[in-house]
Every structure is written in structure tokens, then in C-alpha cells.
Design a protein around this motif. Structure first.
Motif, PDB file in Angstrom:
ATOM      1  N   GLU A  82       0.813  -1.222   0.000  1.00  0.00           N
ATOM      2  CA  GLU A  82       0.000   0.000   0.000  1.00  0.00           C
ATOM      3  C   GLU A  82       0.847   1.273   0.000  1.00  0.00           C
ATOM      4  O   GLU A  82       0.383   2.326  -0.407  1.00  0.00           O
ATOM      5  N   LYS A  83       2.104   1.175   0.399  1.00  0.00           N
ATOM      6  CA  LYS A  83       2.989   2.340   0.371  1.00  0.00           C
ATOM      7  C   LYS A  83       3.716   2.474  -0.958  1.00  0.00           C
ATOM      8  O   LYS A  83       4.460   3.420  -1.167  1.00  0.00           O
ATOM      9  N   ALA A  95       6.662   5.187  -3.919  1.00  0.00           N
ATOM     10  CA  ALA A  95       6.710   5.379  -2.473  1.00  0.00           C
ATOM     11  C   ALA A  95       7.196   6.779  -2.115  1.00  0.00           C
ATOM     12  O   ALA A  95       8.005   7.378  -2.821  1.00  0.00           O
ATOM     13  N   SER A  96       6.712   7.255  -0.994  1.00  0.00           N
ATOM     14  CA  SER A  96       7.173   8.546  -0.483  1.00  0.00           C
ATOM     15  C   SER A  96       8.588   8.395   0.072  1.00  0.00           C
ATOM     16  O   SER A  96       8.992   7.289   0.455  1.00  0.00           O
ATOM     17  N   ALA A  99       8.422   6.698   3.434  1.00  0.00           N
ATOM     18  CA  ALA A  99       8.202   5.248   3.386  1.00  0.00           C
ATOM     19  C   ALA A  99       9.497   4.519   3.028  1.00  0.00           C
ATOM     20  O   ALA A  99       9.791   3.456   3.580  1.00  0.00           O
ATOM     21  N   LYS A 143       4.130  -7.242   7.575  1.00  0.00           N
ATOM     22  CA  LYS A 143       4.391  -5.825   7.895  1.00  0.00           C
ATOM     23  C   LYS A 143       4.926  -5.697   9.316  1.00  0.00           C
ATOM     24  O   LYS A 143       5.900  -4.993   9.557  1.00  0.00           O
TER      25      LYS A 143
END
Length: 183
Positions: A82-83, A95-96, A99, A143
Motif C-alpha cells: 500500500e505504500k 513510495a514517499s 516510506a 508488515k
């Protein structure tokens, strides 16, 4: 500056990594990794160490396995799907920087003498295999443990090769149960 060389899939991933941290990368240019690239990765591992940071998808997992098989002792960074998701595309490039930095702060090192404390039965009892919602449960546990998503056999292999302790596994299991309401 990150000491190790980060192995990524392509140019877009390198750009995303360099937005997040100061690091050198080696691009595999997809899952058809050539011998020359594998030699460069082996040399990097010998001289500086290597972090494998591939997309959280099937192709990324394939690359991770190929590199890990040819160059033992690499560190691994995992990014939750999801990232890494943007407009139907999954990849490190989406991704940021935050992240990416988070994933690089939670590295795991694979060992070849994997004698982990986790047994196959532990995965069964935790509902990570042979359970109607096993895939979603593995996604969340992956995760929490920082080892990413994998099918049942691969999840077990990661627990042993990354030497996940029983205490670490049990703590993540309790957190997973808390987050899911024990379902």
C-alpha cells in the motif's frame, strides 16, 4: 550516506531512492538479471555490503530470490504494497521518501544457516496457513515483522532465514490479533 549499495529494479527506483536518502544503487533492469549485473552486485557485497530493495510484487520477489541465491548475506528492505501503490502500479518509485527511509531503517539479513525458532505448526496455529483469511493475515504479519508479504512456504522460509525469534513472532501475533479484533 548509506554505506551499502542498494539493488533496485530500474531507473525510476533509483530516482525515488535518491529523493529519500544519499545512496548508490545497482539497477537490475527487470527480472532478466544478467551475469554482469550479478557480478557487480557480488563485488558490491564484498566491498560495501548490499541491500536488496525490490518492488513488493511477484517480479520484485523473483529478483530478490535470484540476487539472494547468487549473492549470499545481503540485507533486505521491504516496502508494504500500500505504500508502493499509485494509479494501479506497484513499485518503489511510487513510495514517499518517508516510506523508503522507514523500509531502509528496518533491514533484515538473510542467513544461510537458517535454524529459526518458528515451526510450521506455529504458522498453522497463528492462522497464517490453512486458514480462510491466511493471505491477509500473512500480509499484516509480514508488515509487523518487517519481512514483507509472501505465500505460506515463502513466509516460513523468511521466518527461518531472517531468524525471527519466537518472542518476536508472538509479539507480532498479539499485535495482529489486537488490530484485527482476534478474527
Amino acid at each position: 550516506m548509506i554505506k551499502e549499495v542498494i539493488v533496485v529494479e530500474g531507473k525510476s527506483d533509483t530516482i525515488a531512492i535518491k529523493r529519500a536518502v544519499e545512496a548508490d544503487t545497482i539497477e537490475t533492469n527487470g527480472s532478466a538479471i544478467g551475469e554482469e549485473v550479478l557480478r557487480r552486485i557480488a563485488l558490491a557485497q564484498e566491498r560495501r555490503g548490499v541491500i536488496i530493495f525490490t518492488d513488493p510484487d511477484h517480479a520484485g520477489e523473483r529478483i530478490r530470490k535470484i540476487v539472494g541465491r547468487h549473492v549470499p548475506g545481503c540485507k533486505h528492505a521491504f516496502l508494504p504494497q500500500e505504500k508502493a501503490f499509485y494509479k494501479g502500479d506497484i513499485g518503489i518509485e511510487n513510495a514517499s521518501p518517508e516510506a523508503i527511509r522507514q523500509a531502509l531503517s528496518e533491514l533484515r539479513t538473510e542467513t544461510s544457516d537458517a535454524t529459526g525458532e518458528i515451526a510450521w505448526e506455529d504458522l498453522m496455529e497463528a492462522g497464517l496457513i490453512v486458514h480462510p483469511d491466511a493471505a491477509n493475515r500473512r500480509l499484516l504479519m509480514g508488515k509487523l515483522l518487517g519481512i514483507g508479504y509472501a505465500n505460506g512456504k515463502q513466509f516460513y522460509k523468511r521466518c527461518t532465514s531472517f531468524r525471527i525469534s519466537k518472542a518476536e513472532f508472538d509479539k507480532a501475533l498479539r499485535e495482529m490479533e489486537r488490530q484485527t479484533g482476534g478474527v
